[in-house]
Design a protein around this motif. Sequence first.
Motif, PDB file in Angstrom:
ATOM      1  N   TRP A   1       0.848  -1.190   0.000  1.00 21.00           N
ATOM      2  CA  TRP A   1       0.000   0.000   0.000  1.00 21.00           C
ATOM      3  C   TRP A   1       0.880   1.234   0.000  1.00 21.00           C
ATOM      4  O   TRP A   1       1.765   1.398   0.830  1.00 21.00           O
ATOM      5  N   ARG A   2       0.631   2.128  -0.971  1.00 23.67           N
ATOM      6  CA  ARG A   2       1.354   3.381  -1.071  1.00 23.67           C
ATOM      7  C   ARG A   2       0.454   4.522  -0.634  1.00 23.67           C
ATOM      8  O   ARG A   2      -0.561   4.812  -1.263  1.00 23.67           O
ATOM      9  N   ARG A   3       0.841   5.160   0.443  1.00 23.69           N
ATOM     10  CA  ARG A   3       0.005   6.163   1.089  1.00 23.69           C
ATOM     11  C   ARG A   3      -0.285   7.364   0.192  1.00 23.69           C
ATOM     12  O   ARG A   3      -1.426   7.812   0.095  1.00 23.69           O
ATOM     13  N   HIS A   4       0.732   7.880  -0.479  1.00 24.05           N
ATOM     14  CA  HIS A   4       0.553   9.118  -1.231  1.00 24.05           C
ATOM     15  C   HIS A   4      -0.323   8.900  -2.471  1.00 24.05           C
ATOM     16  O   HIS A   4      -1.035   9.795  -2.893  1.00 24.05           O
ATOM     17  N   ARG A   5      -0.259   7.707  -3.014  1.00 18.94           N
ATOM     18  CA  ARG A   5      -1.125   7.382  -4.151  1.00 18.94           C
ATOM     19  C   ARG A   5      -2.468   6.839  -3.683  1.00 18.94           C
ATOM     20  O   ARG A   5      -3.413   6.756  -4.461  1.00 18.94           O
ATOM     21  N   GLN A   6      -2.508   6.414  -2.394  1.00 11.01           N
ATOM     22  CA  GLN A   6      -3.692   5.758  -1.830  1.00 11.01           C
ATOM     23  C   GLN A   6      -4.135   4.612  -2.734  1.00 11.01           C
ATOM     24  O   GLN A   6      -5.297   4.512  -3.145  1.00 11.01           O
ATOM     25  N   ALA A   7      -3.170   3.759  -3.027  1.00  6.21           N
ATOM     26  CA  ALA A   7      -3.435   2.616  -3.913  1.00  6.21           C
ATOM     27  C   ALA A   7      -2.412   1.527  -3.638  1.00  6.21           C
ATOM     28  O   ALA A   7      -1.349   1.771  -3.042  1.00  6.21           O
TER      29      ALA A   7
END
Length: 253
Positions: free
Chosen positions: A13-19
């Motif tokens: 999970w990548r927080r800044h992309r929220q994906a």
Amino acid sequence: MSIDWQTTRAAIWRRHRQALRAVHEIDRVRLSDLLEIDRQKAAIVTNTEHFLKGEPANNTLLWGSRGTGKSSLIKALLNEYADRGLRVIEVDREDLLFLPEIVDEIRALPYRFIIFSDDLSFGHDDASYKALKSVMEGSIESPPENVRVYATSNRRHLMPEYMKDNQAAQMVDGELHLGEAIEEQISLSDRFGLWLSFYPFDQKEYLHLVDALFPNVEDRESLHLAAIRFATAKGGRSGRAARHFYNTYYDQF
């Protein structure tokens, strides 16, 4: 971008992309590579096989000394069981607030997902653990049948434990009633049905790991002396220390 779980075994999970981002280069560690943790290995393998069969299985907390194989054990499970439908999603502690959204995306899929959170711990003022509780035990919606949480931590109760917390405990009619802070700590770790403890390796166990990494060395005495000195300089014996020793001296023995 949506994940094609048929061809993707793991995602982060990548927080800044929220994906979720698909992982294409997975650590190749195998269960057979992990030595001196046979008890923990057997327990988590049994639990994971139950999970894959759709049988009752526990969320699992691997806690204890650093560098003893906790994270590697979960990576090895993926390599062992990916062909049987096991998938892993890694979520950092700071991103656990997004866990309900992640689970919404996968709960109806025909795969078995391990939510992996490494080095998990919380402060007393950190509310992100509530999302973790919800996924493990449900709220108004039952927890997903195809999701289990496997977390590693240096702390058994995942939260810092202070002397002042214990001072709030009371004896009432001969029964121990813990303070609210202690109850909160235990209520989180209690969501994990399987606890696996990891302890520092003694010298014999550590040298066994070193020997496995240097199978063709004839001068074991010199190898062991160098390995002991290396571990002493690092401040402890562990599987990680043995690997670092190999990375440093692989071409000198």
